[in-house]
Enzyme design. Structure first.
Site, PDB file in Angstrom:
ATOM      1  CB  THR A   1     -85.631 133.535 125.669  1.00 66.52           C
ATOM      2  OG1 THR A   1     -84.759 134.626 125.986  1.00 66.52           O
ATOM      3  CG2 THR A   1     -86.951 134.060 125.145  1.00 66.52           C
ATOM      4  CB  VAL A   2     -89.002 129.266 128.414  1.00 62.90           C
ATOM      5  CG1 VAL A   2     -89.494 127.829 128.330  1.00 62.90           C
ATOM      6  CG2 VAL A   2     -88.328 129.489 129.749  1.00 62.90           C
TER       7      VAL A   2
ATOM      8  CB  THR B   1     -68.067 132.859 110.802  1.00 60.26           C
ATOM      9  OG1 THR B   1     -68.340 132.862 112.192  1.00 60.26           O
ATOM     10  CG2 THR B   1     -67.228 134.074 110.433  1.00 60.26           C
TER      11      THR B   1
ATOM     12  CE  LYS C   1     -71.750 129.924 111.540  1.00 61.40           C
ATOM     13  NZ  LYS C   1     -71.609 128.916 112.597  1.00 61.40           N
TER      14      LYS C   1
ATOM     15  N   GLY D   1     -79.013 126.692 125.965  1.00 60.35           N
ATOM     16  CA  GLY D   1     -79.014 127.663 124.871  1.00 60.35           C
ATOM     17  C   GLY D   1     -79.950 127.244 123.760  1.00 60.35           C
TER      18      GLY D   1
ATOM     19  CB  SER E   1     -61.080 129.695 110.163  1.00 60.83           C
ATOM     20  OG  SER E   1     -62.191 129.278 110.921  1.00 60.83           O
TER      21      SER E   1
ATOM     22  CG  ASN F   1     -70.527 125.595 108.767  1.00 61.27           C
ATOM     23  OD1 ASN F   1     -71.038 124.808 107.969  1.00 61.27           O
ATOM     24  ND2 ASN F   1     -69.622 125.210 109.631  1.00 61.27           N
TER      25      ASN F   1
ATOM     26  N   GLY G   1     -77.855 129.856 117.473  1.00 57.59           N
ATOM     27  CA  GLY G   1     -77.310 129.194 116.288  1.00 57.59           C
ATOM     28  C   GLY G   1     -76.530 127.928 116.601  1.00 57.59           C
TER      29      GLY G   1
ATOM     30  CG  ASP H   1     -71.299 125.132 112.786  1.00 52.71           C
ATOM     31  OD1 ASP H   1     -70.050 125.165 112.808  1.00 52.71           O
ATOM     32  OD2 ASP H   1     -72.001 126.121 112.483  1.00 52.71           O
TER      33      ASP H   1
ATOM     34  CG  ASN I   1     -82.385 129.794 125.546  1.00 50.98           C
ATOM     35  OD1 ASN I   1     -81.179 129.976 125.680  1.00 50.98           O
ATOM     36  ND2 ASN I   1     -83.147 130.603 124.821  1.00 50.98           N
TER      37      ASN I   1
HETATM   38  P1  NAP Z   1     -76.589 133.126 119.582  1.00 53.63           P
HETATM   39  O1  NAP Z   1     -77.309 132.553 118.425  1.00 53.63           O
HETATM   40  O2  NAP Z   1     -76.522 134.600 119.756  1.00 53.63           O
HETATM   41  O3  NAP Z   1     -77.232 132.476 120.926  1.00 53.63           O
HETATM   42  C1  NAP Z   1     -76.800 132.910 122.186  1.00 53.63           C
HETATM   43  C2  NAP Z   1     -77.389 132.022 123.272  1.00 53.63           C
HETATM   44  O4  NAP Z   1     -76.825 132.433 124.513  1.00 53.63           O
HETATM   45  C3  NAP Z   1     -78.912 132.136 123.405  1.00 53.63           C
HETATM   46  O5  NAP Z   1     -79.427 130.887 123.796  1.00 53.63           O
HETATM   47  C4  NAP Z   1     -79.045 133.178 124.530  1.00 53.63           C
HETATM   48  O6  NAP Z   1     -80.258 133.060 125.271  1.00 53.63           O
HETATM   49  C5  NAP Z   1     -77.888 132.780 125.414  1.00 53.63           C
HETATM   50  N1  NAP Z   1     -77.474 133.894 126.274  1.00 53.63           N
HETATM   51  C6  NAP Z   1     -76.858 135.043 125.890  1.00 53.63           C
HETATM   52  N2  NAP Z   1     -76.635 135.819 126.957  1.00 53.63           N
HETATM   53  C7  NAP Z   1     -77.127 135.166 128.042  1.00 53.63           C
HETATM   54  C8  NAP Z   1     -77.187 135.458 129.432  1.00 53.63           C
HETATM   55  N3  NAP Z   1     -76.693 136.603 129.932  1.00 53.63           N
HETATM   56  N4  NAP Z   1     -77.745 134.532 130.254  1.00 53.63           N
HETATM   57  C9  NAP Z   1     -78.214 133.368 129.765  1.00 53.63           C
HETATM   58  N5  NAP Z   1     -78.197 133.034 128.460  1.00 53.63           N
HETATM   59  C10 NAP Z   1     -77.653 133.933 127.605  1.00 53.63           C
HETATM   60  O7  NAP Z   1     -75.052 132.638 119.609  1.00 53.63           O
HETATM   61  P2  NAP Z   1     -74.441 131.292 118.970  1.00 53.63           P
HETATM   62  O8  NAP Z   1     -74.038 131.550 117.580  1.00 53.63           O
HETATM   63  O9  NAP Z   1     -75.376 130.162 119.267  1.00 53.63           O
HETATM   64  O10 NAP Z   1     -73.081 131.150 119.814  1.00 53.63           O
HETATM   65  C11 NAP Z   1     -73.106 130.824 121.193  1.00 53.63           C
HETATM   66  C12 NAP Z   1     -71.695 130.444 121.657  1.00 53.63           C
HETATM   67  O11 NAP Z   1     -71.258 129.271 120.960  1.00 53.63           O
HETATM   68  C13 NAP Z   1     -70.639 131.522 121.377  1.00 53.63           C
HETATM   69  O12 NAP Z   1     -69.756 131.582 122.455  1.00 53.63           O
HETATM   70  C14 NAP Z   1     -69.922 131.001 120.133  1.00 53.63           C
HETATM   71  O13 NAP Z   1     -68.568 131.432 120.078  1.00 53.63           O
HETATM   72  C15 NAP Z   1     -69.988 129.500 120.360  1.00 53.63           C
HETATM   73  N6  NAP Z   1     -69.902 128.727 119.107  1.00 53.63           N
HETATM   74  C16 NAP Z   1     -68.905 127.832 118.997  1.00 53.63           C
HETATM   75  C17 NAP Z   1     -68.786 127.082 117.857  1.00 53.63           C
HETATM   76  C18 NAP Z   1     -67.654 126.082 117.762  1.00 53.63           C
HETATM   77  O14 NAP Z   1     -67.331 125.646 116.652  1.00 53.63           O
HETATM   78  N7  NAP Z   1     -67.070 125.689 118.870  1.00 53.63           N
HETATM   79  C19 NAP Z   1     -69.694 127.230 116.799  1.00 53.63           C
HETATM   80  C20 NAP Z   1     -70.729 128.168 116.939  1.00 53.63           C
HETATM   81  C21 NAP Z   1     -70.811 128.926 118.111  1.00 53.63           C
HETATM   82  P3  NAP Z   1     -81.585 133.884 124.829  1.00 53.63           P
HETATM   83  O15 NAP Z   1     -82.215 133.074 123.749  1.00 53.63           O
HETATM   84  O16 NAP Z   1     -82.390 133.935 126.071  1.00 53.63           O
HETATM   85  O17 NAP Z   1     -81.121 135.228 124.351  1.00 53.63           O
END
Ligand code: NAP
Length: 283
Positions: free
Chosen positions: A153-154, A62, A66, A127, A17, A87, A130, A102, A151
């Site tokens: 985890t359903v 971040t 959040k 997914g 950022s 955020n 967050g 976001d 996802n």
């Molecule tokens: P989070 O809240 O921790 O959620 C992680 C997600 O990934 C959950 O749905 C989790 O499933 C799934 N997951 C993790 N490991 C897995 C595996 N081995 N197999 C299948 N599913 C798996 O994380 P988040 O904040 O949403 O971030 C997720 C991604 O988005 C990151 O890479 C982050 O950098 C990116 N992101 C990007 C932006 C952007 O501005 N571009 C903004 C926010 C986030 P379960 O529920 O089953 O655990």
């Protein structure tokens, strides 16, 4: 002496950022340094109190703060309320307003960088964490016709779907198995990966939630993951002959909305993109 604008998280070393925010501030001649603050959870309340100071503009928030900042601000915008996460925090004469950019950043990234309009399309979001929350909020706002949340985890997908269900907007919730995906993914015009699959340093950098044979050539595949810029998911999208887009554009547009609300000025979008693209190229 701390600056009046910055990003806080824990850890914060990875953040991109400051690179594009500073480029924006410099271009407009705003004499501020966009800082990166490493704030541990037990320091959060004290840090947020400093945001009320005269002259303080805004803080981008971040992981992992959040949700934890919600009780520490005075007011939430509709977007922050709906997404259930903050955020950005803006200082409005000592009153702290928590906002979420976001979801709207994602929509602007789609529109400006791919020309894609989600209104009326069938979409699949992989997914239920967050990033998924913000994107489900955005796709509801944009008027998708049908949304499936897939996802590992359903139960988490079901909880997200029921939380955002309203009127005719009723997302389906499924797991990530090929059998479940076969009923929706090949017919979707928009596929969005919000899982950590593919993320550098994440649980499985070489993994993808879906393979090319289930992706329509007419679809757009968007990956919220931005590091690395080319993920396994995006490769599958391209192998299907579909259009791919990486998450850097969402990252920058969430920051651009925050920049504009913090400074009250139009962001120099091209300059900010040029700065982050240069940073990614140089690693
Ligand atoms: P989070 O809240 O921790 O959620 C992680 C997600 O990934 C959950 O749905 C989790 O499933 C799934 N997951 C993790 N490991 C897995 C595996 N081995 N197999 C299948 N599913 C798996 O994380 P988040 O904040 O949403 O971030 C997720 C991604 O988005 C990151 O890479 C982050 O950098 C990116 N992101 C990007 C932006 C952007 O501005 N571009 C903004 C926010 C986030 P379960 O529920 O089953 O655990």
């Amino acid at each position: 002496m701390s600056s009046n604008i910055g990003v806080m998280g824990h850890p914060i070393g990875h953040t991109k950022s400051p690179v594009f925010q500073q480029a924006g501030l410099d271009e407009l001649g705003i004499a501020e340094t966009f800082e990166a603050w490493d704030v541990a959870p037990d320091e959060l309340e004290e840090k947020v109190t400093t945001f009320r100071a005269t002259g303080f503009l805004a803080a981008c928030v971040t992981l992992p703060h959040k949700q934890a900042v919600i009780p520490l601000v005075d007011e939430l915008t509709e977007a922050a309320e709906s997404v259930g996460a903050v955020n950005w925090i803006f200082n409005r004469d000592g009153k702290l307003v928590g906002h979420n950019t976001d979801g709207t950043g994602f929509l602007r990234a789609l529109k400006e960088k791919t020309g894609f309009d989600p209104a009326g399309v069938d979409a699949v979001v992989f997914g239920a964490g967050g990033a998924a929350r913000a994107i489900v909020y955005a796709l509801k706002l944009a008027g998708v016709a049908r949304l499936t949340i897939a996802n590992r985890t359903v139960g988490k997908a079901q909880a997200l779907a029921s939380e955002f269900s309203e009127g005719r907007f009723k997302p389906d919730a499924i797991g990530l198995s090929r059998d479940e995906l076969a009923n929706c993914a090949p017919y979707a015009q928009l596929l969005v990966n919000t899982t950590s699959l593919g993320m550098a340093g994440g649980p499985a950098e070489m993994a993808t939630p879906i393979l090319a044979d289930m992706i329509s050539a007419d679809a757009l595949g968007y990956d919220a993951v931005y590091a690395p810029p080319m993920t396994k998911f995006l490769r599958e999208v391209e192998n299907a002959g579909a259009t791919s887009a990486g998450g850097m554009t969402m990252l920058v547009y969430q920051g651009i909305e925050g920049f504009e609300m913090a400074t009250g000025q139009k962001a120099p979008v091209d300059t900010m993109f040029a700065a982050i693209e240069k940073a990614f190229k140089s690693g």
